[in-house]
Write a protein that holds these residues in place. Structure first.
Motif, PDB file in Angstrom:
ATOM      1  N   HIS A 170      -2.097  28.322 -54.184  1.00 15.08           N
ATOM      2  CA  HIS A 170      -2.174  29.350 -55.216  1.00 15.08           C
ATOM      3  C   HIS A 170      -1.749  28.796 -56.571  1.00 15.08           C
ATOM      4  O   HIS A 170      -1.263  27.673 -56.697  1.00 15.08           O
ATOM      5  CB  HIS A 170      -1.285  30.542 -54.838  1.00 15.08           C
ATOM      6  CG  HIS A 170       0.141  30.163 -54.538  1.00 15.08           C
ATOM      7  ND1 HIS A 170       1.052  29.797 -55.504  1.00 15.08           N
ATOM      8  CD2 HIS A 170       0.803  30.070 -53.350  1.00 15.08           C
ATOM      9  CE1 HIS A 170       2.211  29.517 -54.950  1.00 15.08           C
ATOM     10  NE2 HIS A 170       2.090  29.666 -53.642  1.00 15.08           N
ATOM     11  N   ARG A 171      -1.920  29.624 -57.602  1.00 12.18           N
ATOM     12  CA  ARG A 171      -1.566  29.264 -58.966  1.00 12.18           C
ATOM     13  C   ARG A 171      -0.060  29.350 -59.167  1.00 12.18           C
ATOM     14  O   ARG A 171       0.688  29.782 -58.293  1.00 12.18           O
ATOM     15  CB  ARG A 171      -2.277  30.206 -59.946  1.00 12.18           C
ATOM     16  CG  ARG A 171      -3.751  30.260 -59.760  1.00 12.18           C
ATOM     17  CD  ARG A 171      -4.466  31.091 -60.807  1.00 12.18           C
ATOM     18  NE  ARG A 171      -3.822  32.339 -61.177  1.00 12.18           N
ATOM     19  CZ  ARG A 171      -4.422  33.302 -61.845  1.00 12.18           C
ATOM     20  NH1 ARG A 171      -5.691  33.159 -62.201  1.00 12.18           N
ATOM     21  NH2 ARG A 171      -3.792  34.412 -62.159  1.00 12.18           N
ATOM     22  N   SER A 172       0.382  28.972 -60.356  1.00 14.83           N
ATOM     23  CA  SER A 172       1.806  28.986 -60.672  1.00 14.83           C
ATOM     24  C   SER A 172       2.401  30.379 -60.577  1.00 14.83           C
ATOM     25  O   SER A 172       3.577  30.537 -60.247  1.00 14.83           O
ATOM     26  CB  SER A 172       2.033  28.445 -62.090  1.00 14.83           C
ATOM     27  OG  SER A 172       1.608  27.115 -62.196  1.00 14.83           O
ATOM     28  N   ASP A 173       1.602  31.415 -60.874  1.00 14.57           N
ATOM     29  CA  ASP A 173       2.106  32.786 -60.840  1.00 14.57           C
ATOM     30  C   ASP A 173       1.994  33.422 -59.470  1.00 14.57           C
ATOM     31  O   ASP A 173       2.270  34.607 -59.300  1.00 14.57           O
ATOM     32  CB  ASP A 173       1.376  33.643 -61.876  1.00 14.57           C
ATOM     33  CG  ASP A 173      -0.122  33.731 -61.620  1.00 14.57           C
ATOM     34  OD1 ASP A 173      -0.597  33.047 -60.683  1.00 14.57           O
ATOM     35  OD2 ASP A 173      -0.808  34.472 -62.338  1.00 14.57           O
ATOM     36  N   GLY A 174       1.567  32.651 -58.459  1.00  8.45           N
ATOM     37  CA  GLY A 174       1.448  33.164 -57.102  1.00  8.45           C
ATOM     38  C   GLY A 174       0.110  33.770 -56.776  1.00  8.45           C
ATOM     39  O   GLY A 174      -0.166  34.075 -55.611  1.00  8.45           O
ATOM     40  N   ALA A 175      -0.748  33.970 -57.773  1.00  6.94           N
ATOM     41  CA  ALA A 175      -2.074  34.532 -57.530  1.00  6.94           C
ATOM     42  C   ALA A 175      -2.993  33.464 -56.958  1.00  6.94           C
ATOM     43  O   ALA A 175      -2.824  32.269 -57.230  1.00  6.94           O
ATOM     44  CB  ALA A 175      -2.663  35.083 -58.825  1.00  6.94           C
TER      45      ALA A 175
END
Length: 295
Positions: free
Chosen positions: A193-198
């Motif tokens: 996932h991405r850095s923001d958890g998405a």
């Protein structure tokens, strides 16, 4: 090259990844691979670990260039020049094997032997003599040797090699213990996932920016092919994806997701030339592959 920055957007072919929502910074590498800009975004890594990983990736990409570049000295240019490649490397055999599978599944629409025909069309020459050199059946592949059986034949892996490079880099990153990464080497693969958890996701767009589809990327690869993305021939009247029989492309864009970027790459290239029924039949041969867009 190692920089630390917020992930904003990443573009590959006709695919644009949306910006992260208030994501913290991540480690990013930019470079070149097989003639295209390349970019890797690494989440949750220490600086030294990221630097070491990116150095290993650069070495891996250099090795792939030495196998499949169509312009520098490589295994491929040696095969095209001499018609023979003795004791091919495992990576070379692996890509030839996959190319053969995609060729069979697409009814010959994917055919790396189109290189002489492509050159003739690009240079405005009579394509007739070159068309006679096209035919995957004239490529003999064994562990001991790869041979082109007709003089004048030449191959291009421009429709699959960037996906193969993406897969190899993904394998290297997984083996190193990293799980949240975005890889863009002409084709795109997302791990974790991405850095923001998405989850990683992509908006697929035409060359004019018009969005045609969206797709998730986490644990998947995306390849987008567009014949009009590059124009060839006198006056740029032809798209760069050409049918082995010389017919025009059927679609402006084809996008495929699959667990393998090389598979997605080869299929998306071929699908630009195929009707919907043939595309559906080809997808049945590869569980996990999906048509993400066809315009």
């Amino acid at each position: 090259m190692l920089t630390r920055r917020r992930f904003l957007t990443i573009i590959a072919a006709a695919a644009t990844l949306g910006p992260a929502r208030a994501a913290p910074p991540a480690w990013e590498w930019r470079g070149r691979a097989l003639g295209a800009d390349a970019r890797i975004l690494l989440v949750d890594a220490e600086a030294n670990a990221a630097r070491h990983l990116f150095h290993r990736i650069e070495k891996e990409l250099a090795l792939i260039e030495r196998h499949f570049s169509l312009f520098a000295k490589s295994s491929l240019t040696r095969l095209n020049r001499t018609g023979r490649l003795a004791h091919p490397a495992p990576d070379v055999l692996a890509l030839f094997t996959l190319a053969g599978r995609v060729h069979a599944a697409t009814g010959g629409a994917f055919d790396p032997t189109v290189q002489p025909l492509w050159r003739a069309l690009a240079e405005g020459r009579d394509p007739g003599p070159a068309r006679a050199l096209v035919g995957w059946r004239n490529v003999q592949v064994t562990r001991e040797e790869i041979r082109l059986t007709r003089p004048g034949m030449a191959l291009t892996f421009n429709g699959i090699a960037q996906g193969f490079a993406t897969d190899r880099v993904a394998e290297l990153i997984r083996a190193a213990g990293f799980s949240n990464v975005l890889i863009d080497i002409g084709e795109i693969a997302g791990l974790g996932h991405r850095s923001d958890g998405a989850p990683w996701s992509a908006a697929i767009a035409l060359a004019d920016g018009a969005e045609v589809a969206r797709t998730g990327l986490s644990g998947m690869a995306l390849a987008v092919s567009s014949p009009g993305g590059t124009r060839i021939g006198p006056g740029g009247r032809l798209g760069h994806i050409i049918d082995p029989d010389g017919a025009s492309a059927r679609w402006r864009l084809a996008a495929v997701t699959a667990p393998s970027a090389a598979l997605a790459d080869g299929l998306s290239t071929a699908f630009c030339l195929m009707d919907r029924e043939a595309i559906a039949a080809a997808l049945k041969r590869f569980p996990g592959a999906r048509l993400a867009a066809l315009v």
